[in-house]
Design an enzyme around this catalytic site. Structure first.
Site, PDB file in Angstrom:
ATOM      1  N   VAL A 190     -39.994  48.113 -28.431  1.00 14.37           N
ATOM      2  CA  VAL A 190     -41.061  48.390 -27.451  1.00 14.37           C
ATOM      3  C   VAL A 190     -40.612  49.364 -26.371  1.00 14.37           C
ATOM      4  O   VAL A 190     -41.439  49.934 -25.654  1.00 14.37           O
ATOM      5  CB  VAL A 190     -41.613  47.097 -26.789  1.00 14.37           C
ATOM      6  CG1 VAL A 190     -42.303  46.204 -27.807  1.00 14.37           C
ATOM      7  CG2 VAL A 190     -40.530  46.356 -26.019  1.00 14.37           C
ATOM      8  N   ILE A 205     -37.690  44.296 -32.645  1.00 14.30           N
ATOM      9  CA  ILE A 205     -36.467  45.112 -32.581  1.00 14.30           C
ATOM     10  C   ILE A 205     -35.436  44.647 -33.596  1.00 14.30           C
ATOM     11  O   ILE A 205     -34.638  45.442 -34.091  1.00 14.30           O
ATOM     12  CB  ILE A 205     -35.891  45.097 -31.138  1.00 14.30           C
ATOM     13  CG1 ILE A 205     -34.767  46.097 -30.983  1.00 14.30           C
ATOM     14  CG2 ILE A 205     -35.451  43.704 -30.742  1.00 14.30           C
ATOM     15  CD1 ILE A 205     -34.300  46.288 -29.547  1.00 14.30           C
ATOM     16  N   VAL A 239     -40.895  27.279 -23.292  1.00 22.00           N
ATOM     17  CA  VAL A 239     -41.398  27.105 -24.657  1.00 22.00           C
ATOM     18  C   VAL A 239     -40.208  26.894 -25.582  1.00 22.00           C
ATOM     19  O   VAL A 239     -39.155  27.537 -25.417  1.00 22.00           O
ATOM     20  CB  VAL A 239     -42.200  28.354 -25.119  1.00 22.00           C
ATOM     21  CG1 VAL A 239     -42.857  28.079 -26.475  1.00 22.00           C
ATOM     22  CG2 VAL A 239     -43.249  28.746 -24.096  1.00 22.00           C
ATOM     23  N   LYS A 276     -42.485  40.071 -15.034  1.00 22.38           N
ATOM     24  CA  LYS A 276     -43.553  39.138 -15.393  1.00 22.38           C
ATOM     25  C   LYS A 276     -44.667  39.142 -14.349  1.00 22.38           C
ATOM     26  O   LYS A 276     -45.826  38.863 -14.678  1.00 22.38           O
ATOM     27  CB  LYS A 276     -42.989  37.724 -15.604  1.00 22.38           C
ATOM     28  CG  LYS A 276     -42.069  37.593 -16.819  1.00 22.38           C
ATOM     29  CD  LYS A 276     -42.764  37.948 -18.124  1.00 22.38           C
ATOM     30  CE  LYS A 276     -41.945  37.603 -19.360  1.00 22.38           C
ATOM     31  NZ  LYS A 276     -42.587  38.052 -20.615  1.00 22.38           N
ATOM     32  N   TYR A 327     -36.634  39.606 -14.753  1.00 26.46           N
ATOM     33  CA  TYR A 327     -37.640  38.760 -15.420  1.00 26.46           C
ATOM     34  C   TYR A 327     -38.798  38.478 -14.462  1.00 26.46           C
ATOM     35  O   TYR A 327     -39.967  38.685 -14.808  1.00 26.46           O
ATOM     36  CB  TYR A 327     -36.986  37.453 -15.889  1.00 26.46           C
ATOM     37  CG  TYR A 327     -37.774  36.731 -16.958  1.00 26.46           C
ATOM     38  CD1 TYR A 327     -37.621  37.060 -18.304  1.00 26.46           C
ATOM     39  CD2 TYR A 327     -38.673  35.722 -16.640  1.00 26.46           C
ATOM     40  CE1 TYR A 327     -38.343  36.413 -19.291  1.00 26.46           C
ATOM     41  CE2 TYR A 327     -39.404  35.075 -17.617  1.00 26.46           C
ATOM     42  CZ  TYR A 327     -39.230  35.420 -18.952  1.00 26.46           C
ATOM     43  OH  TYR A 327     -39.960  34.775 -19.928  1.00 26.46           O
TER      44      TYR A 327
HETATM   45  N1  LIG Z   1     -39.449  30.682 -24.316  1.00 26.53           N
HETATM   46  C1  LIG Z   1     -39.865  30.495 -23.082  1.00 26.53           C
HETATM   47  O1  LIG Z   1     -39.508  29.511 -22.427  1.00 26.53           O
HETATM   48  C2  LIG Z   1     -40.845  31.467 -22.469  1.00 26.53           C
HETATM   49  C3  LIG Z   1     -41.589  31.044 -21.349  1.00 26.53           C
HETATM   50  C4  LIG Z   1     -42.515  31.910 -20.794  1.00 26.53           C
HETATM   51  C5  LIG Z   1     -42.693  33.177 -21.324  1.00 26.53           C
HETATM   52  N2  LIG Z   1     -41.943  33.561 -22.400  1.00 26.53           N
HETATM   53  C6  LIG Z   1     -42.198  34.887 -22.948  1.00 26.53           C
HETATM   54  O2  LIG Z   1     -42.747  34.724 -24.238  1.00 26.53           O
HETATM   55  C7  LIG Z   1     -42.502  35.903 -25.017  1.00 26.53           C
HETATM   56  C8  LIG Z   1     -41.962  35.511 -26.377  1.00 26.53           C
HETATM   57  O3  LIG Z   1     -40.674  34.932 -26.228  1.00 26.53           O
HETATM   58  P1  LIG Z   1     -40.144  33.725 -27.151  1.00 26.53           P
HETATM   59  O4  LIG Z   1     -40.140  32.528 -26.313  1.00 26.53           O
HETATM   60  O5  LIG Z   1     -40.886  33.706 -28.426  1.00 26.53           O
HETATM   61  O6  LIG Z   1     -38.620  34.185 -27.352  1.00 26.53           O
HETATM   62  P2  LIG Z   1     -37.843  34.706 -28.659  1.00 26.53           P
HETATM   63  O7  LIG Z   1     -36.548  35.226 -28.169  1.00 26.53           O
HETATM   64  O8  LIG Z   1     -37.825  33.662 -29.708  1.00 26.53           O
HETATM   65  O9  LIG Z   1     -38.763  35.890 -29.215  1.00 26.53           O
HETATM   66  C9  LIG Z   1     -38.846  37.135 -28.561  1.00 26.53           C
HETATM   67  C10 LIG Z   1     -38.911  38.211 -29.633  1.00 26.53           C
HETATM   68  O10 LIG Z   1     -39.057  39.487 -28.974  1.00 26.53           O
HETATM   69  C11 LIG Z   1     -38.220  40.406 -29.669  1.00 26.53           C
HETATM   70  N3  LIG Z   1     -37.854  41.534 -28.830  1.00 26.53           N
HETATM   71  C12 LIG Z   1     -37.008  41.548 -27.777  1.00 26.53           C
HETATM   72  N4  LIG Z   1     -36.847  42.789 -27.293  1.00 26.53           N
HETATM   73  C13 LIG Z   1     -37.622  43.600 -28.060  1.00 26.53           C
HETATM   74  C14 LIG Z   1     -37.864  44.987 -28.057  1.00 26.53           C
HETATM   75  N5  LIG Z   1     -37.247  45.796 -27.182  1.00 26.53           N
HETATM   76  N6  LIG Z   1     -38.728  45.487 -28.961  1.00 26.53           N
HETATM   77  C15 LIG Z   1     -39.322  44.683 -29.882  1.00 26.53           C
HETATM   78  N7  LIG Z   1     -39.100  43.339 -29.944  1.00 26.53           N
HETATM   79  C16 LIG Z   1     -38.267  42.821 -29.041  1.00 26.53           C
HETATM   80  C17 LIG Z   1     -36.999  39.573 -30.033  1.00 26.53           C
HETATM   81  O11 LIG Z   1     -36.223  40.199 -31.039  1.00 26.53           O
HETATM   82  C18 LIG Z   1     -37.630  38.264 -30.455  1.00 26.53           C
HETATM   83  O12 LIG Z   1     -37.924  38.235 -31.832  1.00 26.53           O
HETATM   84  C19 LIG Z   1     -41.540  36.748 -24.181  1.00 26.53           C
HETATM   85  O13 LIG Z   1     -42.254  37.765 -23.514  1.00 26.53           O
HETATM   86  C20 LIG Z   1     -40.990  35.756 -23.177  1.00 26.53           C
HETATM   87  O14 LIG Z   1     -40.539  36.393 -22.001  1.00 26.53           O
HETATM   88  C21 LIG Z   1     -41.036  32.738 -22.980  1.00 26.53           C
END
Ligand SMILES: NC(=O)c1ccc[n+]([C@@H]2O[C@H](COP(=O)([O-])OP(=O)(O)OC[C@H]3O[C@@H](n4cnc5c(N)ncnc54)[C@H](O)[C@@H]3O)[C@@H](O)[C@H]2O)c1
Length: 276
Positions: free
Chosen positions: A76, A38, A207, A178, A174
């Site tokens: 998305v 996005i 992460v 999830k 969330y």
């Molecule tokens: N970081 C954590 O601790 C953690 C833990 C478990 C799961 N997750 C999941 O891992 C996945 C990746 O997250 P991350 O940790 O890399 O965080 P992040 O914020 O670095 O990356 C997430 C990316 O998704 C993009 N995004 C958000 N909304 C969007 C949309 N509507 N359309 C397209 N892109 C969009 C953001 O711009 C960003 O670049 C996510 O689904 C998150 O929920 C993260």
């Protein structure tokens, strides 16, 4: 021989964090990458989201290692936009083999929760509806390719064991989304199996990405529910895993190594869910 030579991967949320790591890692194994993001801010998200420069940096990192990547700004939440992005990827690289539904946000609503409804709506729209859109936009090209395929949905440890609520639309959306994507994962796994298309989910603990490493997150956890937040501790002696740890699990699932693995939830959680 690279493990993903001639394969094409479609990755959502590819501008940074885990999505960037997956793009770079899969490209290193020979895959061509279609990465969408996005690249702008949502009002219900308190930390800085990605920018067009972030997506360009992912493309640069893939190309600097000899890979090919098409970066597309797309949301998305927009099903038509997702179909258009997939179509552009097919025109560019001619096929589709791997889908990583990774894009995500952590919406937030601090007491007195004026933003609660927005946080709920945006969280569900991105994390649950966005995954459904990703599946909808990609399953037919995977079937049409007649070469099987692999889809990995990024859920969370929260999807397996919701640890706490902030009693608002932030963490509630969330936890609900999830967990909800596990249902989508299993129903698509069962349905797409006859075309040898596998569908799995991964469930990381915290992460080291900007989603949780930012000036708001720690404070938000503490203010939301201090007692429960203090109990969310990994069993293994690590506070946050690295994006590459998740990418390696993704690689296992999408490569030949995972050829008979479908319909499963794979935790990458340092023992958080079973023992944390
Ligand atoms: N970081 C954590 O601790 C953690 C833990 C478990 C799961 N997750 C999941 O891992 C996945 C990746 O997250 P991350 O940790 O890399 O965080 P992040 O914020 O670095 O990356 C997430 C990316 O998704 C993009 N995004 C958000 N909304 C969007 C949309 N509507 N359309 C397209 N892109 C969009 C953001 O711009 C960003 O670049 C996510 O689904 C998150 O929920 C993260």
């Amino acid at each position: 021989m690279s493990r993903l030579e001639s394969k094409v991967a479609f990755i959502t949320g590819a501008a940074r964090g885990q999505g960037r790591s997956h793009a770079v890692r899969l490209a290193a194994e020979g895959a061509d990458i279609v990465g969408i993001d996005i690249c702008r801010q949502l009002d219900s998200v308190n930390y800085a989201m990605s920018t067009p420069d972030d997506l360009a940096e992912t493309v640069r990192q893939v190309e600097s290692r000899g890979g090919r990547m098409l970066g597309i700004e797309a949301d998305v939440r927009d099903l038509d936009g997702m179909h258009a992005a997939v179509a552009r990827g097919l025109r560019e690289f001619g096929r589709l083999d791997i889908v990583l539904a990774n894009a995500g946000v952590m919406t937030q609503s601090l007491p007195p929760h004026e933003k609660s409804r927005d946080a709920w709506r945006d969280g569900i729209d991105v994390l649950l509806t966005g995954v459904w859109h990703t599946l909808q936009a990609t399953y037919q090209p995977l079937i049409d390719g007649a070469r099987g395929g692999s889809i990995v949905i990024t859920s969370s440890s929260q999807g397996l064991r919701p640890f706490f609520s902030d009693l608002s639309g932030g963490f509630d959306s969330y936890a609900a989304a999830k967990a909800g994507v596990i249902g989508l994962m299993r129903s698509y796994a069962a349905t797409l199996a006859e075309w040898n298309i596998r569908v799995n989910s991964i469930h990381p603990t915290g992460v080291n990405t900007p989603m949780v490493v930012n000036e708001f997150f720690g404070e938000y956890m503490e203010k939301s529910n201090p007692k429960t937040a203090a109990r969310v501790v990994n069993a293994l002696p690590v506070e946050l895993v690295e994006p590459i740890d998740v990418s390696e699990a993704v690689l296992y699932l999408v490569c030949e190594s995972g050829r008979y693995v479908t319909g499963t939830c794979l935790p990458v959680d340092a023992g958080l869910v079973f023992a944390g």
